[in-house]
Design a protein around this motif. Structure first.
Motif, PDB file in Angstrom:
ATOM      1  N   ASN A  73       0.812  -1.210   0.000  1.00  0.00           N
ATOM      2  CA  ASN A  73       0.000   0.000   0.000  1.00  0.00           C
ATOM      3  C   ASN A  73       0.851   1.269   0.000  1.00  0.00           C
ATOM      4  O   ASN A  73       0.356   2.351   0.282  1.00  0.00           O
ATOM      5  N   GLN A  74       2.150   1.103  -0.309  1.00  0.00           N
ATOM      6  CA  GLN A  74       3.066   2.233  -0.401  1.00  0.00           C
ATOM      7  C   GLN A  74       3.761   2.215  -1.756  1.00  0.00           C
ATOM      8  O   GLN A  74       3.892   1.175  -2.400  1.00  0.00           O
ATOM      9  N   PHE A  75       4.218   3.389  -2.192  1.00  0.00           N
ATOM     10  CA  PHE A  75       4.874   3.490  -3.501  1.00  0.00           C
ATOM     11  C   PHE A  75       6.080   2.564  -3.604  1.00  0.00           C
ATOM     12  O   PHE A  75       6.265   1.890  -4.614  1.00  0.00           O
ATOM     13  N   CYS A  76       6.908   2.539  -2.564  1.00  0.00           N
ATOM     14  CA  CYS A  76       8.144   1.757  -2.634  1.00  0.00           C
ATOM     15  C   CYS A  76       7.865   0.264  -2.695  1.00  0.00           C
ATOM     16  O   CYS A  76       8.461  -0.464  -3.490  1.00  0.00           O
ATOM     17  N   GLY A  77       6.961  -0.210  -1.825  1.00  0.00           N
ATOM     18  CA  GLY A  77       6.651  -1.629  -1.818  1.00  0.00           C
ATOM     19  C   GLY A  77       6.048  -2.088  -3.134  1.00  0.00           C
ATOM     20  O   GLY A  77       6.443  -3.119  -3.695  1.00  0.00           O
ATOM     21  N   MET A  78       5.097  -1.306  -3.657  1.00  0.00           N
ATOM     22  CA  MET A  78       4.484  -1.673  -4.926  1.00  0.00           C
ATOM     23  C   MET A  78       5.495  -1.598  -6.062  1.00  0.00           C
ATOM     24  O   MET A  78       5.505  -2.449  -6.964  1.00  0.00           O
ATOM     25  N   SER A  79       6.374  -0.603  -6.031  1.00  0.00           N
ATOM     26  CA  SER A  79       7.372  -0.461  -7.092  1.00  0.00           C
ATOM     27  C   SER A  79       8.375  -1.610  -7.066  1.00  0.00           C
ATOM     28  O   SER A  79       8.796  -2.086  -8.123  1.00  0.00           O
ATOM     29  N   SER A  80       8.757  -2.070  -5.873  1.00  0.00           N
ATOM     30  CA  SER A  80       9.645  -3.234  -5.781  1.00  0.00           C
ATOM     31  C   SER A  80       8.974  -4.465  -6.371  1.00  0.00           C
ATOM     32  O   SER A  80       9.606  -5.245  -7.097  1.00  0.00           O
ATOM     33  N   LEU A  81       7.691  -4.649  -6.073  1.00  0.00           N
ATOM     34  CA  LEU A  81       6.963  -5.791  -6.618  1.00  0.00           C
ATOM     35  C   LEU A  81       6.816  -5.693  -8.124  1.00  0.00           C
ATOM     36  O   LEU A  81       7.116  -6.652  -8.857  1.00  0.00           O
ATOM     37  N   VAL A  82       6.391  -4.548  -8.609  1.00  0.00           N
ATOM     38  CA  VAL A  82       6.189  -4.357 -10.055  1.00  0.00           C
ATOM     39  C   VAL A  82       7.505  -4.508 -10.804  1.00  0.00           C
ATOM     40  O   VAL A  82       7.565  -5.163 -11.851  1.00  0.00           O
ATOM     41  N   LEU A  83       8.566  -3.909 -10.277  1.00  0.00           N
ATOM     42  CA  LEU A  83       9.872  -3.987 -10.935  1.00  0.00           C
ATOM     43  C   LEU A  83      10.370  -5.425 -10.986  1.00  0.00           C
ATOM     44  O   LEU A  83      10.871  -5.878 -12.030  1.00  0.00           O
ATOM     45  N   SER A  84      10.235  -6.154  -9.893  1.00  0.00           N
ATOM     46  CA  SER A  84      10.717  -7.541  -9.871  1.00  0.00           C
ATOM     47  C   SER A  84       9.975  -8.391 -10.897  1.00  0.00           C
ATOM     48  O   SER A  84      10.591  -9.183 -11.617  1.00  0.00           O
ATOM     49  N   LEU A  85       8.666  -8.227 -10.986  1.00  0.00           N
ATOM     50  CA  LEU A  85       7.882  -9.012 -11.945  1.00  0.00           C
ATOM     51  C   LEU A  85       8.197  -8.612 -13.384  1.00  0.00           C
ATOM     52  O   LEU A  85       8.240  -9.464 -14.280  1.00  0.00           O
ATOM     53  N   ALA A  86       8.437  -7.316 -13.599  1.00  0.00           N
ATOM     54  CA  ALA A  86       8.794  -6.846 -14.946  1.00  0.00           C
ATOM     55  C   ALA A  86      10.138  -7.424 -15.380  1.00  0.00           C
ATOM     56  O   ALA A  86      10.336  -7.753 -16.552  1.00  0.00           O
ATOM     57  N   VAL A  87      11.065  -7.549 -14.437  1.00  0.00           N
ATOM     58  CA  VAL A  87      12.385  -8.109 -14.736  1.00  0.00           C
ATOM     59  C   VAL A  87      12.282  -9.612 -15.007  1.00  0.00           C
ATOM     60  O   VAL A  87      12.868 -10.129 -15.960  1.00  0.00           O
ATOM     61  N   ILE A  88      11.531 -10.307 -14.168  1.00  0.00           N
ATOM     62  CA  ILE A  88      11.425 -11.761 -14.291  1.00  0.00           C
ATOM     63  C   ILE A  88      10.693 -12.172 -15.563  1.00  0.00           C
ATOM     64  O   ILE A  88      11.128 -13.075 -16.280  1.00  0.00           O
ATOM     65  N   PHE A  89       9.587 -11.492 -15.862  1.00  0.00           N
ATOM     66  CA  PHE A  89       8.729 -11.929 -16.967  1.00  0.00           C
ATOM     67  C   PHE A  89       8.772 -11.024 -18.196  1.00  0.00           C
ATOM     68  O   PHE A  89       8.324 -11.422 -19.277  1.00  0.00           O
ATOM     69  N   GLY A  90       9.313  -9.807 -18.037  1.00  0.00           N
ATOM     70  CA  GLY A  90       9.301  -8.863 -19.147  1.00  0.00           C
ATOM     71  C   GLY A  90      10.526  -8.958 -20.045  1.00  0.00           C
ATOM     72  O   GLY A  90      11.512  -9.622 -19.725  1.00  0.00           O
ATOM     73  N   LYS A  91      10.433  -8.267 -21.163  1.00  0.00           N
ATOM     74  CA  LYS A  91      11.537  -8.214 -22.114  1.00  0.00           C
ATOM     75  C   LYS A  91      12.336  -6.920 -21.929  1.00  0.00           C
ATOM     76  O   LYS A  91      11.955  -6.040 -21.156  1.00  0.00           O
ATOM     77  N   LYS A  92      13.413  -6.829 -22.648  1.00  0.00           N
ATOM     78  CA  LYS A  92      14.262  -5.637 -22.617  1.00  0.00           C
ATOM     79  C   LYS A  92      13.451  -4.400 -22.997  1.00  0.00           C
ATOM     80  O   LYS A  92      12.653  -4.423 -23.936  1.00  0.00           O
ATOM     81  N   ASN A  93      13.644  -3.323 -22.253  1.00  0.00           N
ATOM     82  CA  ASN A  93      13.029  -2.030 -22.541  1.00  0.00           C
ATOM     83  C   ASN A  93      11.500  -2.092 -22.572  1.00  0.00           C
ATOM     84  O   ASN A  93      10.854  -1.363 -23.320  1.00  0.00           O
ATOM     85  N   ASN A  94      10.917  -2.972 -21.752  1.00  0.00           N
ATOM     86  CA  ASN A  94       9.450  -3.064 -21.750  1.00  0.00           C
ATOM     87  C   ASN A  94       8.833  -1.822 -21.115  1.00  0.00           C
ATOM     88  O   ASN A  94       9.486  -1.070 -20.387  1.00  0.00           O
ATOM     89  N   ASN A  95       7.556  -1.608 -21.408  1.00  0.00           N
ATOM     90  CA  ASN A  95       6.883  -0.376 -20.991  1.00  0.00           C
ATOM     91  C   ASN A  95       6.832  -0.207 -19.472  1.00  0.00           C
ATOM     92  O   ASN A  95       6.845   0.925 -18.970  1.00  0.00           O
ATOM     93  N   VAL A  96       6.768  -1.299 -18.740  1.00  0.00           N
ATOM     94  CA  VAL A  96       6.709  -1.196 -17.279  1.00  0.00           C
ATOM     95  C   VAL A  96       7.974  -0.536 -16.734  1.00  0.00           C
ATOM     96  O   VAL A  96       7.917   0.282 -15.816  1.00  0.00           O
TER      97      VAL A  96
END
Length: 228
Positions: A73-96
């Protein structure tokens, strides 16, 4: 436990040293795209595990554990979660990446310098404290690594990603407040620092100006390089 107490300062010294050495070694020895990808994915998993541990500790160290306390429920916690998932499942230079990289970096640096949650317990190794420090630390390392390995190409053409990201955060925050009974989320209602006007509605324009300035500097440097 005090902010800028010896435990905090020792942690910062260890973090800065290990991060500097680790990034130098990664840049020096990870020459191929495959090796860089492996390092990035491993770091993404480490970041995900750290934010998972943080949410678990916040949930179960509280006086009234509820399943929805697992939701950031905080910017940092959500950003850590979103960033980790984008790295694990996303491609290079993805929009996230284009939304979350600066938010994760800025939030991580500010929190490392002024972790306002340190006084919550006398022990630095109190689970919510140490896991909170870890996921903020790893988010900083993750972003720097993405930048030095060229996984993000900063560009004004991706401006809409920031708009979509902030809208998503605020929508989720409204859901947490309205549907799950949170007192606040993403500082929609209360300021990040007591006695200041720094709610999300004030911080968002400031963030956009900072982000826009960085994008402008990068674009000018890129054009100057092309001319030369």
């Amino acid at each position: 436990m005090k902010i800028f107490g010896w435990e905090h300062l020792v942690y910062l010294a260890i973090f800065i040293t290990l991060t500097t050495v680790g990034l130098i070694c990664a840049k020096k020895f990870a020459k191929t795209e495959k090796s860089q990808k492996i390092i990035i994915k491993v770091m993404g998993v480490a970041l995900f595990l750290s934010i998972l541990a943080s949410r678990l500790s916040i949930t179960f160290c509280g006086s009234n554990p509820q399943w929805h306390h697992m939701l950031p429920n905080q910017f940092c916690g959500m950003s850590s979660l979103v960033l980790s998932l984008a790295v694990i499942f996303g491609k290079k230079n993805n929009n996230v990446y284009h939304f979350v990289w600066f938010l994760a970096l800025l939030g991580g640096v500010i929190t490392m310098a002024y972790p306002d949650f340190l006084p919550q317990n006398p022990s630095f190794f109190y689970p919510p404290t140490i896991t909170g420090m870890l996921h903020h630390s790893l988010s900083i390392v993750m972003v720097i690594m993405l930048l030095i390995f060229g996984q993000i190409e900063i560009s004004y053409k991706k401006w809409y990603c920031t708009l979509f990201g902030f809208t998503s955060y605020f929508t989720f925050g409204a859901f947490l407040i309205g549907a799950l009974g949170y007192g606040d989320a993403f500082h929609i209602k209360t300021p990040i620092l007591g006695g200041t006007p720094l709610t999300a509605w004030v911080m968002a324009p400031i963030y956009i100006v900072l982000y826009g300035t960085i994008v402008l500097i990068v674009e000018l440097a890129r054009r100057k390089k092309k001319v030369n």
